[in-house]
Design a protein around this motif. Structure first.
Motif, PDB file in Angstrom:
ATOM      1  N   ILE A  37      20.644  26.105  -1.650  1.00 18.41           N
ATOM      2  CA  ILE A  37      19.741  24.968  -1.871  1.00 18.41           C
ATOM      3  C   ILE A  37      18.481  25.453  -2.576  1.00 18.41           C
ATOM      4  CG2 ILE A  37      18.338  23.193  -0.745  1.00 18.41           C
ATOM      5  CD1 ILE A  37      20.350  23.219   1.567  1.00 18.41           C
ATOM      6  N   SER A  38      18.134  24.773  -3.649  1.00 16.95           N
ATOM      7  CA  SER A  38      16.898  25.108  -4.363  1.00 16.95           C
ATOM      8  C   SER A  38      15.693  24.447  -3.714  1.00 16.95           C
ATOM      9  CB  SER A  38      16.996  24.654  -5.822  1.00 16.95           C
ATOM     10  OG  SER A  38      18.136  25.189  -6.449  1.00 16.95           O
ATOM     11  N   ALA A  39      15.898  23.219  -3.227  1.00 13.13           N
ATOM     12  CA  ALA A  39      14.784  22.483  -2.610  1.00 13.13           C
ATOM     13  C   ALA A  39      15.319  21.380  -1.715  1.00 13.13           C
ATOM     14  CB  ALA A  39      13.878  21.884  -3.682  1.00 13.13           C
ATOM     15  N   VAL A  40      14.598  21.134  -0.641  1.00 13.10           N
ATOM     16  CA  VAL A  40      14.843  19.973   0.214  1.00 13.10           C
ATOM     17  C   VAL A  40      13.674  19.033   0.014  1.00 13.10           C
ATOM     18  CG1 VAL A  40      15.153  19.112   2.562  1.00 13.10           C
ATOM     19  CG2 VAL A  40      16.122  21.329   1.911  1.00 13.10           C
ATOM     20  N   PHE A  41      13.935  17.849  -0.501  1.00  9.00           N
ATOM     21  CA  PHE A  41      12.887  16.855  -0.723  1.00  9.00           C
ATOM     22  C   PHE A  41      12.837  15.914   0.468  1.00  9.00           C
ATOM     23  CE2 PHE A  41      12.984  17.079  -5.665  1.00  9.00           C
ATOM     24  CZ  PHE A  41      12.281  18.276  -5.591  1.00  9.00           C
ATOM     25  N   PHE A  42      11.762  16.020   1.233  1.00 14.83           N
ATOM     26  CA  PHE A  42      11.553  15.177   2.416  1.00 14.83           C
ATOM     27  C   PHE A  42      10.710  13.983   1.967  1.00 14.83           C
ATOM     28  CE2 PHE A  42       9.614  13.850   6.385  1.00 14.83           C
ATOM     29  CZ  PHE A  42      10.632  14.023   7.315  1.00 14.83           C
ATOM     30  N   VAL A  43      11.355  12.837   1.792  1.00 14.01           N
ATOM     31  CA  VAL A  43      10.707  11.668   1.195  1.00 14.01           C
ATOM     32  C   VAL A  43      10.051  10.807   2.259  1.00 14.01           C
ATOM     33  CG1 VAL A  43      11.028   9.652  -0.294  1.00 14.01           C
ATOM     34  CG2 VAL A  43      12.445  11.688  -0.631  1.00 14.01           C
ATOM     35  N   THR A  44       8.796  10.456   2.015  1.00 16.78           N
ATOM     36  CA  THR A  44       8.077   9.558   2.927  1.00 16.78           C
ATOM     37  C   THR A  44       7.313   8.524   2.112  1.00 16.78           C
ATOM     38  OG1 THR A  44       6.386   9.436   4.676  1.00 16.78           O
ATOM     39  CG2 THR A  44       6.111  11.145   3.009  1.00 16.78           C
ATOM     40  N   GLY A  45       7.270   7.311   2.636  1.00 17.56           N
ATOM     41  CA  GLY A  45       6.649   6.226   1.884  1.00 17.56           C
ATOM     42  C   GLY A  45       5.238   5.878   2.309  1.00 17.56           C
ATOM     43  N   GLY A  46       4.728   6.520   3.352  1.00 17.61           N
ATOM     44  CA  GLY A  46       3.384   6.178   3.836  1.00 17.61           C
ATOM     45  C   GLY A  46       2.944   7.158   4.901  1.00 17.61           C
ATOM     46  N   ARG A  47       2.271   6.658   5.930  1.00 17.76           N
ATOM     47  CA  ARG A  47       1.858   7.511   7.042  1.00 17.76           C
ATOM     48  C   ARG A  47       3.096   8.035   7.768  1.00 17.76           C
ATOM     49  NH1 ARG A  47      -3.432   7.100   8.918  1.00 17.76           N
ATOM     50  NH2 ARG A  47      -2.738   7.643  10.997  1.00 17.76           N
ATOM     51  N   THR A  73       9.889  20.319   0.391  1.00 16.77           N
ATOM     52  CA  THR A  73       8.775  19.718  -0.336  1.00 16.77           C
ATOM     53  C   THR A  73       8.607  18.281   0.141  1.00 16.77           C
ATOM     54  OG1 THR A  73       9.137  21.043  -2.321  1.00 16.77           O
ATOM     55  CG2 THR A  73       7.908  18.999  -2.592  1.00 16.77           C
ATOM     56  N   ILE A  74       7.404  17.934   0.552  1.00 21.05           N
ATOM     57  CA  ILE A  74       7.119  16.540   0.902  1.00 21.05           C
ATOM     58  C   ILE A  74       6.995  15.742  -0.396  1.00 21.05           C
ATOM     59  CG2 ILE A  74       5.484  14.941   1.974  1.00 21.05           C
ATOM     60  CD1 ILE A  74       6.939  16.638   3.992  1.00 21.05           C
ATOM     61  N   VAL A  75       7.760  14.676  -0.498  1.00 21.63           N
ATOM     62  CA  VAL A  75       7.686  13.794  -1.670  1.00 21.63           C
ATOM     63  C   VAL A  75       7.057  12.485  -1.229  1.00 21.63           C
ATOM     64  CG1 VAL A  75       8.961  12.611  -3.493  1.00 21.63           C
ATOM     65  CG2 VAL A  75       9.730  14.853  -2.682  1.00 21.63           C
ATOM     66  N   ARG A  76       5.863  12.251  -1.690  1.00 25.88           N
ATOM     67  CA  ARG A  76       5.170  11.007  -1.353  1.00 25.88           C
ATOM     68  C   ARG A  76       5.571   9.944  -2.382  1.00 25.88           C
ATOM     69  NH1 ARG A  76       2.205   9.336   2.779  1.00 25.88           N
ATOM     70  NH2 ARG A  76       0.171   9.141   1.800  1.00 25.88           N
ATOM     71  N   SER A  77       6.483   9.070  -1.986  1.00 31.63           N
ATOM     72  CA  SER A  77       6.941   8.020  -2.901  1.00 31.63           C
ATOM     73  C   SER A  77       6.004   6.811  -2.815  1.00 31.63           C
ATOM     74  CB  SER A  77       8.374   7.597  -2.546  1.00 31.63           C
ATOM     75  OG  SER A  77       8.407   7.026  -1.247  1.00 31.63           O
ATOM     76  N   TYR A 132       3.801  13.941  -5.662  1.00 37.22           N
ATOM     77  CA  TYR A 132       3.584  12.499  -5.605  1.00 37.22           C
ATOM     78  C   TYR A 132       4.326  11.811  -6.749  1.00 37.22           C
ATOM     79  CZ  TYR A 132      -0.165  13.461  -2.273  1.00 37.22           C
ATOM     80  OH  TYR A 132      -0.876  13.877  -1.180  1.00 37.22           O
ATOM     81  N   VAL A 133       4.995  10.710  -6.418  1.00 35.63           N
ATOM     82  CA  VAL A 133       5.728   9.941  -7.423  1.00 35.63           C
ATOM     83  C   VAL A 133       5.603   8.453  -7.115  1.00 35.63           C
ATOM     84  CG1 VAL A 133       7.418  11.774  -7.843  1.00 35.63           C
ATOM     85  CG2 VAL A 133       7.879  10.044  -6.089  1.00 35.63           C
ATOM     86  N   ASP A 134       6.061   7.657  -8.057  1.00 33.65           N
ATOM     87  CA  ASP A 134       6.155   6.217  -7.845  1.00 33.65           C
ATOM     88  C   ASP A 134       7.438   5.743  -8.521  1.00 33.65           C
ATOM     89  OD1 ASP A 134       5.467   3.667  -6.986  1.00 33.65           O
ATOM     90  OD2 ASP A 134       4.399   3.200  -8.829  1.00 33.65           O
ATOM     91  N   ASN A 135       8.269   5.045  -7.770  1.00 33.81           N
ATOM     92  CA  ASN A 135       9.565   4.609  -8.289  1.00 33.81           C
ATOM     93  C   ASN A 135       9.723   3.100  -8.118  1.00 33.81           C
ATOM     94  OD1 ASN A 135      10.562   7.419  -8.696  1.00 33.81           O
ATOM     95  ND2 ASN A 135      10.392   7.465  -6.473  1.00 33.81           N
ATOM     96  N   PRO A 136       8.978   2.319  -8.886  1.00 37.84           N
ATOM     97  CA  PRO A 136       9.051   0.855  -8.729  1.00 37.84           C
ATOM     98  C   PRO A 136      10.421   0.315  -9.108  1.00 37.84           C
ATOM     99  CG  PRO A 136       7.842   1.431 -10.712  1.00 37.84           C
ATOM    100  CD  PRO A 136       8.087   2.717  -9.991  1.00 37.84           C
ATOM    101  N   SER A 137      10.756  -0.842  -8.545  1.00 34.61           N
ATOM    102  CA  SER A 137      12.029  -1.480  -8.864  1.00 34.61           C
ATOM    103  C   SER A 137      11.937  -2.136 -10.233  1.00 34.61           C
ATOM    104  CB  SER A 137      12.377  -2.525  -7.804  1.00 34.61           C
ATOM    105  OG  SER A 137      11.471  -3.608  -7.871  1.00 34.61           O
ATOM    106  N   SER A 138      13.076  -2.591 -10.716  1.00 30.08           N
ATOM    107  CA  SER A 138      13.130  -3.198 -12.050  1.00 30.08           C
ATOM    108  C   SER A 138      12.391  -4.529 -12.120  1.00 30.08           C
ATOM    109  CB  SER A 138      14.594  -3.395 -12.467  1.00 30.08           C
ATOM    110  OG  SER A 138      15.279  -4.188 -11.512  1.00 30.08           O
ATOM    111  N   ASP A 139      11.914  -5.034 -10.974  1.00 31.10           N
ATOM    112  CA  ASP A 139      11.156  -6.287 -10.961  1.00 31.10           C
ATOM    113  C   ASP A 139       9.743  -6.102 -11.512  1.00 31.10           C
ATOM    114  OD1 ASP A 139      13.339  -7.487  -9.769  1.00 31.10           O
ATOM    115  OD2 ASP A 139      12.602  -7.127  -7.733  1.00 31.10           O
ATOM    116  N   TYR A 140       9.281  -4.852 -11.567  1.00 35.80           N
ATOM    117  CA  TYR A 140       7.910  -4.575 -11.991  1.00 35.80           C
ATOM    118  C   TYR A 140       7.860  -4.232 -13.478  1.00 35.80           C
ATOM    119  CZ  TYR A 140       6.666  -4.417  -7.054  1.00 35.80           C
ATOM    120  OH  TYR A 140       6.470  -4.742  -5.743  1.00 35.80           O
TER     121      TYR A 140
END
Length: 308
Positions: free
Chosen positions: A104-114, A140-144, A181-189
């Protein structure tokens, strides 16, 4: 044969990366995986039921900064899936170990807020059950869902706030070595494709620096750990249930005592009121009797005076 040889040579020139996406249901885990893949490869969900029911993996080719990467993306089931039990979620997460058995090169632990307690539990499970303590160096913590993900000053402020949080964050942040940090908005935006592309750039910049490889434990070993963890959790849940029942019984007994005390107090107050009423009545009778005696005595004196 010539085509096959060219393909093998092309693959040899590629830089391999394997990344595992982990996170609670609804945090944007599969959405981040799609952003990295550059296409809608994994089902996305925003609610409490994970769209990813099993471990899924896809290998994509990414051209980045004059180099070509062969990226294996492993998307895991959302932790906290309301459709599945705790032990079943763990068993399916164990499949990630098999999918990544080459490293494994990286484990991305994704969280959307607190951070939530659920996420803190997931963090502990990752290094205590699924992998081992060494994996912390690869997480790596990924703040989506962070619209200002390109504003470095805001990222620094958010990072400091995360470290200052109490509760669940205290169980996670002391061991965190990397945050993106990233942002992945849906196609509605409006402009969602451009935003996702920029987020992909952030992820690839980070992933290109993940040169070392973590070797996960064998699947049998992980399954054995999971069995031990589930047994311990069942025992712990049993102790909690017993203590909860004991606490409930104690509260019921306390309520009964309080009811009895209130009854006794009310009874004593009633007795005191009755006693006070009786004493007042007796005192009034005595006063009335005294007044009558005085009147009779006065009447006799008046009669004696008339005779004389």
């Amino acid at each position: 044969a010539g085509v096959e040889t060219q393909q093998r040579m092309a693959q040899a020139d590629q830089i391999s990366r394997t990344v595992v996406f982990v996170g609670r249901t609804g945090a944007g885990k599969s959405t981040c995986a799609n952003t990295l893949a550059g296409q809608p490869t994994f089902l996305e969900s925003d609610d409490s039921v994970s769209e990813t029911k099993y471990v899924e993996s896809r290998t994509v080719t990414v051209d980045w900064e004059m180099r070509q990467y062969r990226v294996k993306i492993v998307d895991t089931i959302g932790i906290g899936d309301t459709d599945l039990g705790h032990d079943e979620v763990l068993k399916r997460l164990a499949q990630a170990c098999y999918e990544c058995r080459e490293g494994i090169s990286a484990v991305f632990f994704v969280t959307g807020g607190r951070f939530t307690e659920e996420e803190a539990d997931a963090w502990d499970i990752m290094w205590k059950v699924l992998f081992n303590a060494t994996v912390i160096d690869y997480i790596t913590i990924v703040r989506s869902r962070f619209p200002q993900f390109l504003n470095s000053s805001l990222l620094q402020t958010d990072c400091e706030q995360l470290k200052a949080q109490k509760g669940a964050a205290k169980r996670i942040m002391p061991n965190v070595k990397r945050i993106i940090y990233v942002d992945n908005p849906s196609s509605d935006y409006a402009g969602w494709e451009e935003t996702r592309q920029k987020s992909r750039g952030v992820v690839m910049t980070h992933l290109s620096q993940c040169d070392s490889v973590f070797k996960p434990p064998e699947l049998d070993e992980v399954n054995e750990r999971i069995s031990g963890h589930v047994e311990e959790k069942i025992a712990s849940d049993g102790r909690i249930k017993a203590l909860t029942e004991e606490l409930g019984t104690a509260r019921e007994q306390m309520e009964e005592v309080q009811v009895e005390l209130r009854r006794q107090v009310a009874e004593e107050r009633q007795k005191a009121a009755e006693t006070e009423l009786r004493l007042v009545r007796e005192m009034n009778e005595l006063l009335h009797e005294r007044s009558s005696v005085q009147e009779r005595q006065q009447s006799r004196r008046d009669v004696s005076g008339d005779r004389s």
